[in-house]
Structure formats: C-alpha cells, structure tokens
Design a protein around this motif. Structure first.
Motif, PDB file in Angstrom:
ATOM      1  N   ASP A   1      11.962  -1.483   1.058  1.00  0.00           N
ATOM      2  CA  ASP A   1      12.657  -1.809  -0.193  1.00  0.00           C
ATOM      3  C   ASP A   1      11.646  -1.935  -1.334  1.00  0.00           C
ATOM      4  OD1 ASP A   1      15.130  -1.816   1.036  1.00  0.00           O
ATOM      5  OD2 ASP A   1      15.077  -3.963   1.463  1.00  0.00           O
ATOM      6  N   ARG A   2      10.803  -0.911  -1.457  1.00  0.00           N
ATOM      7  CA  ARG A   2       9.739  -0.928  -2.462  1.00  0.00           C
ATOM      8  C   ARG A   2       9.607   0.442  -3.105  1.00  0.00           C
ATOM      9  NH1 ARG A   2       5.430  -4.016  -4.043  1.00  0.00           N
ATOM     10  NH2 ARG A   2       5.817  -5.602  -2.470  1.00  0.00           N
ATOM     11  N   VAL A   3       9.204   0.427  -4.375  1.00  0.00           N
ATOM     12  CA  VAL A   3       8.991   1.646  -5.156  1.00  0.00           C
ATOM     13  C   VAL A   3       7.544   1.687  -5.635  1.00  0.00           C
ATOM     14  CG1 VAL A   3       9.549   2.719  -7.380  1.00  0.00           C
ATOM     15  CG2 VAL A   3      11.385   1.922  -5.902  1.00  0.00           C
ATOM     16  N   TRP A   4       6.982   2.881  -5.663  1.00  0.00           N
ATOM     17  CA  TRP A   4       5.656   3.126  -6.239  1.00  0.00           C
ATOM     18  C   TRP A   4       5.801   4.203  -7.304  1.00  0.00           C
ATOM     19  CZ3 TRP A   4       6.705   2.340  -1.204  1.00  0.00           C
ATOM     20  CH2 TRP A   4       5.969   1.374  -0.509  1.00  0.00           C
ATOM     21  N   LEU A   5       5.194   4.017  -8.450  1.00  0.00           N
ATOM     22  CA  LEU A   5       5.101   5.049  -9.469  1.00  0.00           C
ATOM     23  C   LEU A   5       3.674   5.578  -9.377  1.00  0.00           C
ATOM     24  CD1 LEU A   5       6.894   3.232 -12.439  1.00  0.00           C
ATOM     25  CD2 LEU A   5       7.901   4.574 -10.575  1.00  0.00           C
ATOM     26  N   VAL A   6       3.543   6.856  -9.011  1.00  0.00           N
ATOM     27  CA  VAL A   6       2.233   7.444  -8.722  1.00  0.00           C
ATOM     28  C   VAL A   6       1.916   8.507  -9.767  1.00  0.00           C
ATOM     29  CG1 VAL A   6       0.798   8.557  -6.967  1.00  0.00           C
ATOM     30  CG2 VAL A   6       2.697   7.063  -6.263  1.00  0.00           C
ATOM     31  N   GLY A   7       0.776   8.367 -10.427  1.00  0.00           N
ATOM     32  CA  GLY A   7       0.347   9.325 -11.441  1.00  0.00           C
ATOM     33  C   GLY A   7      -0.199  10.597 -10.817  1.00  0.00           C
ATOM     34  N   ALA A   8      -0.429  11.600 -11.650  1.00  0.00           N
ATOM     35  CA  ALA A   8      -0.937  12.893 -11.180  1.00  0.00           C
ATOM     36  C   ALA A   8      -2.301  12.763 -10.518  1.00  0.00           C
ATOM     37  CB  ALA A   8      -1.013  13.875 -12.348  1.00  0.00           C
ATOM     38  N   ASN A   9      -3.039  11.701 -10.867  1.00  0.00           N
ATOM     39  CA  ASN A   9      -4.362  11.475 -10.289  1.00  0.00           C
ATOM     40  C   ASN A   9      -4.311  10.709  -8.967  1.00  0.00           C
ATOM     41  OD1 ASN A   9      -3.543   9.014 -11.210  1.00  0.00           O
ATOM     42  ND2 ASN A   9      -5.290   8.670 -12.565  1.00  0.00           N
TER      43      ASN A   9
ATOM     44  N   ALA B   1       0.851  -1.190   0.000  1.00  0.00           N
ATOM     45  CA  ALA B   1       0.000   0.000   0.000  1.00  0.00           C
ATOM     46  C   ALA B   1       0.889   1.243   0.000  1.00  0.00           C
ATOM     47  CB  ALA B   1      -0.903  -0.004   1.224  1.00  0.00           C
ATOM     48  N   LEU B   2       0.497   2.246  -0.781  1.00  0.00           N
ATOM     49  CA  LEU B   2       1.263   3.493  -0.842  1.00  0.00           C
ATOM     50  C   LEU B   2       1.365   4.102   0.554  1.00  0.00           C
ATOM     51  CD1 LEU B   2       2.587   5.626  -2.709  1.00  0.00           C
ATOM     52  CD2 LEU B   2       0.352   6.723  -2.821  1.00  0.00           C
ATOM     53  N   PRO B   3       2.579   4.406   1.025  1.00  0.00           N
ATOM     54  CA  PRO B   3       2.725   4.962   2.373  1.00  0.00           C
ATOM     55  C   PRO B   3       2.014   6.305   2.528  1.00  0.00           C
ATOM     56  CG  PRO B   3       4.856   4.278   1.486  1.00  0.00           C
ATOM     57  CD  PRO B   3       3.878   4.222   0.365  1.00  0.00           C
ATOM     58  N   ALA B   4       1.422   6.501   3.698  1.00  0.00           N
ATOM     59  CA  ALA B   4       0.835   7.807   4.021  1.00  0.00           C
ATOM     60  C   ALA B   4       1.978   8.820   4.089  1.00  0.00           C
ATOM     61  CB  ALA B   4       0.106   7.724   5.353  1.00  0.00           C
ATOM     62  N   ASP B   5       1.666  10.074   3.921  1.00  0.00           N
ATOM     63  CA  ASP B   5       2.678  11.137   3.994  1.00  0.00           C
ATOM     64  C   ASP B   5       3.805  10.927   2.979  1.00  0.00           C
ATOM     65  OD1 ASP B   5       1.228  12.256   6.125  1.00  0.00           O
ATOM     66  OD2 ASP B   5       2.304  11.019   7.576  1.00  0.00           O
ATOM     67  N   SER B   6       3.429  10.483   1.771  1.00  0.00           N
ATOM     68  CA  SER B   6       4.448  10.287   0.734  1.00  0.00           C
ATOM     69  C   SER B   6       4.339  11.353  -0.355  1.00  0.00           C
ATOM     70  CB  SER B   6       4.309   8.895   0.110  1.00  0.00           C
ATOM     71  OG  SER B   6       3.058   8.763  -0.538  1.00  0.00           O
ATOM     72  N   GLY B   7       3.772  12.502   0.014  1.00  0.00           N
ATOM     73  CA  GLY B   7       3.683  13.598  -0.940  1.00  0.00           C
ATOM     74  C   GLY B   7       2.394  13.572  -1.732  1.00  0.00           C
ATOM     75  N   ALA B   8       2.354  14.382  -2.773  1.00  0.00           N
ATOM     76  CA  ALA B   8       1.172  14.489  -3.625  1.00  0.00           C
ATOM     77  C   ALA B   8       1.604  14.739  -5.050  1.00  0.00           C
ATOM     78  CB  ALA B   8       0.275  15.629  -3.131  1.00  0.00           C
ATOM     79  N   GLY B   9       0.728  14.462  -5.989  1.00  0.00           N
ATOM     80  CA  GLY B   9       1.014  14.678  -7.393  1.00  0.00           C
ATOM     81  C   GLY B   9       1.813  13.539  -7.994  1.00  0.00           C
ATOM     82  N   GLU B  10       2.206  13.721  -9.239  1.00  0.00           N
ATOM     83  CA  GLU B  10       2.977  12.692  -9.931  1.00  0.00           C
ATOM     84  C   GLU B  10       4.342  12.573  -9.275  1.00  0.00           C
ATOM     85  OE1 GLU B  10       4.747  12.573 -14.272  1.00  0.00           O
ATOM     86  OE2 GLU B  10       2.567  12.334 -14.269  1.00  0.00           O
TER      87      GLU B  10
ATOM     88  N   GLY C   1      12.915  16.188 -14.045  1.00  0.00           N
ATOM     89  CA  GLY C   1      11.955  17.013 -13.324  1.00  0.00           C
ATOM     90  C   GLY C   1      10.967  16.227 -12.489  1.00  0.00           C
ATOM     91  N   THR C   2      10.939  14.887 -12.638  1.00  0.00           N
ATOM     92  CA  THR C   2      10.020  14.060 -11.848  1.00  0.00           C
ATOM     93  C   THR C   2      10.441  14.072 -10.385  1.00  0.00           C
ATOM     94  OG1 THR C   2       9.579  12.630 -13.735  1.00  0.00           O
ATOM     95  CG2 THR C   2       9.076  11.723 -11.551  1.00  0.00           C
ATOM     96  N   LYS C   3       9.454  14.185  -9.516  1.00  0.00           N
ATOM     97  CA  LYS C   3       9.696  14.207  -8.083  1.00  0.00           C
ATOM     98  C   LYS C   3       9.927  12.783  -7.568  1.00  0.00           C
ATOM     99  CE  LYS C   3       6.117  15.652  -5.894  1.00  0.00           C
ATOM    100  NZ  LYS C   3       5.069  16.444  -5.225  1.00  0.00           N
ATOM    101  N   VAL C   4      10.913  12.642  -6.675  1.00  0.00           N
ATOM    102  CA  VAL C   4      11.188  11.358  -6.001  1.00  0.00           C
ATOM    103  C   VAL C   4      11.056  11.608  -4.510  1.00  0.00           C
ATOM    104  CG1 VAL C   4      12.876   9.541  -5.554  1.00  0.00           C
ATOM    105  CG2 VAL C   4      12.765  10.606  -7.816  1.00  0.00           C
ATOM    106  N   VAL C   5      10.149  10.906  -3.858  1.00  0.00           N
ATOM    107  CA  VAL C   5       9.929  11.053  -2.424  1.00  0.00           C
ATOM    108  C   VAL C   5      10.469   9.805  -1.731  1.00  0.00           C
ATOM    109  CG1 VAL C   5       8.239  11.369  -0.574  1.00  0.00           C
ATOM    110  CG2 VAL C   5       7.889  12.471  -2.808  1.00  0.00           C
ATOM    111  N   VAL C   6      11.432   9.993  -0.849  1.00  0.00           N
ATOM    112  CA  VAL C   6      12.003   8.887  -0.079  1.00  0.00           C
ATOM    113  C   VAL C   6      11.379   8.914   1.302  1.00  0.00           C
ATOM    114  CG1 VAL C   6      14.119   7.880   0.878  1.00  0.00           C
ATOM    115  CG2 VAL C   6      14.172   9.020  -1.365  1.00  0.00           C
ATOM    116  N   VAL C   7      10.792   7.777   1.690  1.00  0.00           N
ATOM    117  CA  VAL C   7      10.163   7.678   3.016  1.00  0.00           C
ATOM    118  C   VAL C   7      10.943   6.664   3.840  1.00  0.00           C
ATOM    119  CG1 VAL C   7       7.876   8.336   2.160  1.00  0.00           C
ATOM    120  CG2 VAL C   7       8.504   5.911   2.223  1.00  0.00           C
TER     121      VAL C   7
END
Length: 197
Positions: free
Chosen positions: A89-97, A71-80, A190-196
């Motif tokens: 040790d997991r990655v999520w690719l999150v779209g603008a929606n 499940a996508l971690p809470a507090d992992s930012g917003a937007g694409e 320009g893509t944002k990378v959020v490390v949690v």
C-alpha cells in the motif's frame, strides 16, 4: 524592633518573589510540554504543524521494517514512472534518473489492478470530482479499469483518508492531500505506472 520587622518584611518579599518566579517557570515548562518538542534552535514546535512536518513526523515514527518497505521494489521497471505496491500500500514517484522523488503510503479501494505496466491516458486526469464512494476528491490520476471499475490515485478534498473496509466497487487509491498534489504534478498524460505485487 522596627529594623527587625523591616528585615522580616524584606525576607518575606524575597520569598514571595522566589515563589512567583518558581511558579512562572513551572507554567512555562507545562506550556512547553503541551506545545511539543523544541527544535535545534530552542524554538518550540508548532501546535499544528504543516502537512509536510506532520508527514515527516509520521515517517520518523515508522518502525525499521516500515522503512525497509519504503525501499523501491526490485523489478519495478526503469525510467520515469509511478510505482504502486499492492502488498505494501505504497507509492513511489521515480524520476528519469532512477531517483525516488517521493514515497508515501496509500489506502486502496476495493478493486485492485493486476500487476503490470500501465500508462496515464490523455483523459485520465481530473482536477476535482466526486469519487465512487461519494467523497469529493482532487488530483485524480486514472491508469486502468478492472471489470468496469476505474482505478487511479486521488486525495479527498478535506484531506481525510478512508477508514474501515473500502466500499464495494471502488477503485480509488487514496493519499493525503500533499501526496495527491505531488502525484498530480508528476503523473502527466503518458506517464508510466508500474503495479507490483
């Protein structure tokens, strides 16, 4: 007597035919077991499934707690954005929606980035290069440096994942080839990378 021996002969042929059919059915069943499960249409699964099928099979075998971690971690930012969990040790690719378009496990290098928000730089993408561990890698997407060690996502050209402890001074976060290609298409400059954590 001739009729009796003809009947015996026919009975013998019938028994032999039944035995042959039984043996062929046994062989077909054994071959099916070697090939793997049968799908909804009754078609045997391929002995060497496509990378996507292998990955799906791996995900199907994950334990319930692994799926919870997916499940996508809470507090992992917003937007694409790309979200990377140090603990999971997991990655999520999150779209603008805010929809997760892909999630997968990775194997980190020896040097971890600090939790926070980063950006893929203009020069932070390389299609093919040799990694700091000497392995030829593809689809390299860099997003930070830690004490002179570059940190980013990549996939080994041969599709392998590192085994054992990471080589000292490495910052490559390795994925399977199909996941690396998905990252390459998603994480442009320009893509944002959020490390949690």
């Amino acid at each position: 007597m001739a009729r009796n021996s003809a009947g015996t002969f026919v009975a013998g042929l019938t028994a032999a035919a039944l035995a042959a059919v039984g043996f062929l059915a046994y062989q077909a069943s054994a071959a099916q077991d070697r090939r793997g499960p049968v799908d909804d249409r009754g078609t045997a699964a391929s002995a060497s499934p496509s990378p996507g099928a292998a990955e799906k099979g791996r995900e199907d075998r994950e334990r319930p707690e692994d799926r919870e971690e997916a499940a996508l971690p809470a507090d992992s930012g917003a937007g694409e954005r790309v979200v990377y969990s140090l603990r999971g040790d997991r990655v999520w690719l999150v779209g603008a929606n805010e929809q997760v378009t892909r999630t997968y496990r990775v194997v980190p290098g020896a040097v971890d980035p600090l939790p926070g928000e980063y950006t893929v730089s203009e020069g932070g993408r390389t299609e093919r290069v040799t990694g700091s561990d000497g392995v030829p890698v593809a689809h390299v997407v860099l997003f930070t440096q830690v004490e002179g060690v570059v940190v980013g996502f990549s996939a080994a050209v041969d599709g392998s994942l590192p085994e054992g402890p990471p080589k000292e001074g490495t910052g490559g976060i390795r994925s399977r080839a199909a996941d690396g290609e998905a990252m390459w298409r998603f994480a442009t400059a320009g893509t944002k990378v959020v490390v949690v954590p």
